[in-house]
Design an enzyme around this catalytic site. Sequence first.
Site, PDB file in Angstrom:
ATOM      1  N   LYS A  66      -4.114  -9.897  -5.159  1.00 26.19           N
ATOM      2  CA  LYS A  66      -5.406 -10.276  -4.589  1.00 26.19           C
ATOM      3  C   LYS A  66      -6.492  -9.262  -4.940  1.00 26.19           C
ATOM      4  O   LYS A  66      -6.206  -8.083  -5.146  1.00 26.19           O
ATOM      5  CB  LYS A  66      -5.300 -10.444  -3.077  1.00 26.19           C
ATOM      6  CG  LYS A  66      -5.287  -9.159  -2.296  1.00 26.19           C
ATOM      7  CD  LYS A  66      -5.473  -9.412  -0.815  1.00 26.19           C
ATOM      8  CE  LYS A  66      -5.898  -8.135  -0.103  1.00 26.19           C
ATOM      9  NZ  LYS A  66      -7.293  -7.755  -0.340  1.00 26.19           N
ATOM     10  N   LYS A  82       0.805  -1.220   0.000  1.00 27.87           N
ATOM     11  CA  LYS A  82       0.000   0.000   0.000  1.00 27.87           C
ATOM     12  C   LYS A  82       0.840   1.274   0.000  1.00 27.87           C
ATOM     13  O   LYS A  82       0.318   2.351  -0.260  1.00 27.87           O
ATOM     14  CB  LYS A  82      -0.977   0.004   1.183  1.00 27.87           C
ATOM     15  CG  LYS A  82      -2.062  -1.047   1.032  1.00 27.87           C
ATOM     16  CD  LYS A  82      -3.202  -0.835   2.001  1.00 27.87           C
ATOM     17  CE  LYS A  82      -4.293  -1.871   1.708  1.00 27.87           C
ATOM     18  NZ  LYS A  82      -5.448  -1.764   2.575  1.00 27.87           N
ATOM     19  N   LYS A  95     -10.866  -4.202  -2.244  1.00 28.57           N
ATOM     20  CA  LYS A  95     -11.920  -3.204  -2.425  1.00 28.57           C
ATOM     21  C   LYS A  95     -11.349  -1.816  -2.678  1.00 28.57           C
ATOM     22  O   LYS A  95     -12.035  -0.953  -3.200  1.00 28.57           O
ATOM     23  CB  LYS A  95     -12.915  -3.222  -1.269  1.00 28.57           C
ATOM     24  CG  LYS A  95     -12.371  -2.881   0.091  1.00 28.57           C
ATOM     25  CD  LYS A  95     -13.500  -2.917   1.113  1.00 28.57           C
ATOM     26  CE  LYS A  95     -13.242  -3.922   2.198  1.00 28.57           C
ATOM     27  NZ  LYS A  95     -12.108  -3.564   3.063  1.00 28.57           N
TER      28      LYS A  95
HETATM   29  P1  ATP Z   1      -8.463  -2.975   1.247  1.00 22.48           P
HETATM   30  O1  ATP Z   1      -8.110  -3.056  -0.206  1.00 22.48           O
HETATM   31  O2  ATP Z   1      -9.043  -1.650   1.641  1.00 22.48           O
HETATM   32  O3  ATP Z   1      -7.351  -3.430   2.159  1.00 22.48           O
HETATM   33  P2  ATP Z   1      -9.619  -5.593   1.326  1.00 22.48           P
HETATM   34  O4  ATP Z   1     -10.447  -5.992   0.182  1.00 22.48           O
HETATM   35  O5  ATP Z   1      -8.222  -6.101   1.407  1.00 22.48           O
HETATM   36  O6  ATP Z   1      -9.672  -4.005   1.427  1.00 22.48           O
HETATM   37  P3  ATP Z   1      -9.940  -5.876   4.183  1.00 22.48           P
HETATM   38  O7  ATP Z   1     -10.975  -5.080   4.923  1.00 22.48           O
HETATM   39  O8  ATP Z   1      -8.536  -5.411   4.247  1.00 22.48           O
HETATM   40  O9  ATP Z   1     -10.415  -6.012   2.654  1.00 22.48           O
HETATM   41  O10 ATP Z   1     -10.000  -7.386   4.685  1.00 22.48           O
HETATM   42  C1  ATP Z   1     -11.194  -7.961   5.217  1.00 22.48           C
HETATM   43  C2  ATP Z   1     -11.098  -9.472   5.237  1.00 22.48           C
HETATM   44  O11 ATP Z   1     -11.222  -9.989   3.902  1.00 22.48           O
HETATM   45  C3  ATP Z   1      -9.787 -10.032   5.765  1.00 22.48           C
HETATM   46  O12 ATP Z   1     -10.057 -11.200   6.521  1.00 22.48           O
HETATM   47  C4  ATP Z   1      -9.013 -10.378   4.528  1.00 22.48           C
HETATM   48  O13 ATP Z   1      -8.052 -11.385   4.748  1.00 22.48           O
HETATM   49  C5  ATP Z   1     -10.123 -10.849   3.608  1.00 22.48           C
HETATM   50  N1  ATP Z   1      -9.779 -10.654   2.197  1.00 22.48           N
HETATM   51  C6  ATP Z   1      -9.523  -9.466   1.600  1.00 22.48           C
HETATM   52  N2  ATP Z   1      -9.256  -9.654   0.299  1.00 22.48           N
HETATM   53  C7  ATP Z   1      -9.340 -10.988   0.068  1.00 22.48           C
HETATM   54  C8  ATP Z   1      -9.170 -11.805  -1.085  1.00 22.48           C
HETATM   55  N3  ATP Z   1      -8.859 -11.254  -2.250  1.00 22.48           N
HETATM   56  N4  ATP Z   1      -9.333 -13.142  -0.968  1.00 22.48           N
HETATM   57  C9  ATP Z   1      -9.665 -13.687   0.222  1.00 22.48           C
HETATM   58  N5  ATP Z   1      -9.832 -12.976   1.360  1.00 22.48           N
HETATM   59  C10 ATP Z   1      -9.676 -11.636   1.297  1.00 22.48           C
HETATM   60 MG    MG Z   2      -6.961  -5.376   2.928  1.00 22.22          MG
END
Ligand code: ATP
Ligand code: MG
Length: 325
Positions: free
Chosen positions: A194, A112, A197
């Site tokens: 990965k 990030k 969001k």
């Molecule tokens: P950001 O991009 O803002 O970090 P994010 O999509 O990574 O958002 P988080 O809020 O950081 O979402 O993570 C929430 C949960 O979702 C965590 O348990 C994380 O491990 C899981 N998670 C996030 N992205 C993935 C993915 N691509 N595949 C599986 N699990 C995920």
């Molecule tokens: Mg995340």
Amino acid sequence: MPKRIFSGIQPSGILHLGNYLGAIRNWVKLQNEYESVFCVVDLHAVTVPQKPEELKNNTLAVAKTYLAAGVDPEKSAIFVQSHVPEHTELAWILNTITKISELERMTQFKDKSASGPENISAGLFNYPMLMAADILLYDTNIVPVGEDQVQHVEIARTLARRFNNLFGKTFTVPEALVEKEGMRIMGLDDPLKKMSKSASSEYNYIALTDDADTIREKIKCAVTDSGKEIKYSDEKPAIKNLINIYSLLDNVKPEEVEEIYRSKGYAEFKRDLAEVVVSALQPFQEKYADLDDEEVLRILAAGAEYVRPLARKKMEEVRKKLGLL
Ligand code: ATP
Ligand code: MG
């Protein structure tokens, strides 16, 4: 005492299939076995810039997503992180026993902060201590997360042990729980990263609230690998990811998906996958649309009421152990 689980998601955007398959789907199962606490971690979201109005809407939307996906407020506490200030207080204390070198190793920080240090907040660097505080405040035994968060749970474990060694037994040492299936859903626009969001393009993810046509369009545009076989292999990361999504949402094994599409092309596979996703999300979307915002706010208030005494008690103990007057 039943074991406690804690987990959370940041309201940093709209929740996607990765959040569902890697996290929420498992919570829905686990809430029947464990005392469950699920948080909307708004103070984590502000480690990267957020627009205030969007943050507010996204915070409510994350809570609604938990509920529509099947987290049951009769079984689980659901609350907003900033409603319980002990999270930030404990994070500060944990700051003082964390080494900078430990934080510099964090993959999430490296990813990030790739745009350069002049754009990065100290909050993003300090993210792991806030997450450790979330977990340790409640004597959490198990933290169900996607694979990308395992490193942060490891830091929470290290800090629990370190604090206990320095000041006497205070914290339970938590464990990460990663379900192999769904632990890492990749971006549709880049199968080597990965799904996220906060990705810059919305073609990276399928939001749980995307309508049918948007889902079809995004899957149609998803990058594919060279060749034309539907093969579940590491050499074909894009197709492997799409097969994974198909397999998890339609409850068929990846090999069965390979078999169905043995002599068929990408276009047909993608067309069917889109329909699998559309129908898997339909019940969720209907429940989401039926949720009443006022009712959700009441559930969040009740969740905070439930966890507040636990957080207060733990912080009192921490202050005493530390020698704060
Ligand atoms: P950001 O991009 O803002 O970090 P994010 O999509 O990574 O958002 P988080 O809020 O950081 O979402 O993570 C929430 C949960 O979702 C965590 O348990 C994380 O491990 C899981 N998670 C996030 N992205 C993935 C993915 N691509 N595949 C599986 N699990 C995920
Ligand atoms: Mg995340």
